[in-house]
Design a protein around this motif. Structure first.
Motif, mmCIF file in Angstrom:
data_model
loop_
_atom_site.group_PDB
_atom_site.id
_atom_site.type_symbol
_atom_site.label_atom_id
_atom_site.label_comp_id
_atom_site.label_asym_id
_atom_site.label_seq_id
_atom_site.Cartn_x
_atom_site.Cartn_y
_atom_site.Cartn_z
ATOM 1 N N UNK A 86 0.823 -1.208 0.000
ATOM 2 C CA UNK A 86 0.000 0.000 0.000
ATOM 3 C C UNK A 86 0.858 1.259 0.000
ATOM 4 N N UNK A 87 1.990 1.223 0.684
ATOM 5 C CA UNK A 87 2.899 2.364 0.660
ATOM 6 C C UNK A 87 3.476 2.583 -0.738
ATOM 7 N N UNK A 88 3.828 1.490 -1.417
ATOM 8 C CA UNK A 88 4.330 1.602 -2.794
ATOM 9 C C UNK A 88 3.248 2.163 -3.712
ATOM 10 N N UNK A 89 2.025 1.665 -3.559
ATOM 11 C CA UNK A 89 0.926 2.147 -4.387
ATOM 12 C C UNK A 89 0.680 3.628 -4.120
ATOM 13 N N UNK A 90 0.746 4.035 -2.857
ATOM 14 C CA UNK A 90 0.549 5.438 -2.510
ATOM 15 C C UNK A 90 1.615 6.316 -3.163
ATOM 16 N N UNK A 91 2.856 5.856 -3.172
ATOM 17 C CA UNK A 91 3.937 6.625 -3.796
ATOM 18 C C UNK A 91 3.692 6.781 -5.299
ATOM 19 N N UNK A 94 0.950 9.305 -5.879
ATOM 20 C CA UNK A 94 1.411 10.683 -5.672
ATOM 21 C C UNK A 94 2.169 11.195 -6.888
ATOM 22 N N UNK A 95 3.001 10.340 -7.467
ATOM 23 C CA UNK A 95 3.746 10.728 -8.665
ATOM 24 C C UNK A 95 2.783 10.987 -9.820
ATOM 25 N N UNK A 96 1.800 10.109 -10.003
ATOM 26 C CA UNK A 96 0.806 10.314 -11.056
ATOM 27 C C UNK A 96 0.025 11.609 -10.836
ATOM 28 N N UNK A 97 -0.287 11.910 -9.574
ATOM 29 C CA UNK A 97 -1.018 13.143 -9.284
ATOM 30 C C UNK A 97 -0.181 14.362 -9.651
ATOM 31 N N UNK A 98 1.096 14.344 -9.294
ATOM 32 C CA UNK A 98 1.978 15.461 -9.638
ATOM 33 C C UNK A 98 2.090 15.612 -11.149
ATOM 34 N N UNK A 99 2.219 14.478 -11.842
ATOM 35 C CA UNK A 99 2.308 14.509 -13.303
ATOM 36 C C UNK A 99 1.020 15.057 -13.905
ATOM 37 N N UNK A 100 -0.112 14.634 -13.375
ATOM 38 C CA UNK A 100 -1.401 15.111 -13.857
ATOM 39 C C UNK A 100 -1.528 16.620 -13.686
ATOM 40 N N UNK A 101 -1.158 17.111 -12.509
ATOM 41 C CA UNK A 101 -1.255 18.544 -12.255
ATOM 42 C C UNK A 101 -0.289 19.336 -13.119
ATOM 43 N N UNK A 102 0.911 18.806 -13.305
ATOM 44 C CA UNK A 102 1.894 19.497 -14.128
ATOM 45 C C UNK A 102 1.434 19.589 -15.588
ATOM 46 N N UNK A 103 0.926 18.473 -16.111
ATOM 47 C CA UNK A 103 0.462 18.471 -17.501
ATOM 48 C C UNK A 103 -0.733 19.408 -17.692
#
Length: 151
Positions: A86-91, A94-103
């Motif tokens: 679950x910690x790996x999935x959360x990480x 978070x990366x996907x969320x940052x990428x989504x916001x950046x794009x």
């Protein structure tokens, strides 16, 4: 977590109890189609329903997440593995969320930057790239929402 394994586990628990999808759905306040989707692994139960499911079938949340019953000695080991997963999935989320916001932000910036430029091919290309970036950001956001298991 393996949705199909969890679904198969729920189906086996339901059948062992000798109840139908309709009866389980009525107990939980959902439709039999919803129960069917859980059992086929297409969807996961909402987080608010997991404690009720676990109580109803007399299983732990850890067993639910793994899609199998545990012996006492394996319980702690599997709990540790689940927490790490679950910690790996959360990480990753978070990366996907940052990428989504950046794009989304960059795409919006590109579109806004060409609004007052003269009509030329470059304007169309930049606006198209901006639109594509926004769409890609939305795509990643949808993946995040789909990946968020109701836990």
């Amino acid at each position: 977590m393996d949705q199909k394994k969890i679904g198969g586990f729920l189906a086996a628990l339901r059948k062992n109890r000798g109840i139908t999808q309709q009866e389980l759905g009525e107990h939980l306040g959902v439709t039999n189609k919803t129960v069917s989707r859980w059992e086929t692994g297409k969807y996961m139960p909402d987080i608010s329903l997991i404690p009720d499911l676990c109580r109803y079938f007399d299983i732990s949340v850890n067993e639910f997440v793994c899609g199998e019953r545990f012996e006492t000695e394996n319980f702690c080991i599997r709990a540790d593995v689940n927490i790490l997963e679950l910690l790996k999935q959360d990480k990753k989320l978070r990366i996907l969320k940052q990428l989504s916001e950046m794009l989304g932000g960059a795409g919006t910036g590109l579109i806004l930057s060409v609004l007052y430029n003269p009509d030329r091919l470059e304007k169309t290309v930049v606006a198209t790239v901006g639109f594509f970036m926004i769409c890609l950001g939305w795509y990643f956001r949808q993946r995040i929402e789909k990946s968020r298991i109701s836990l």
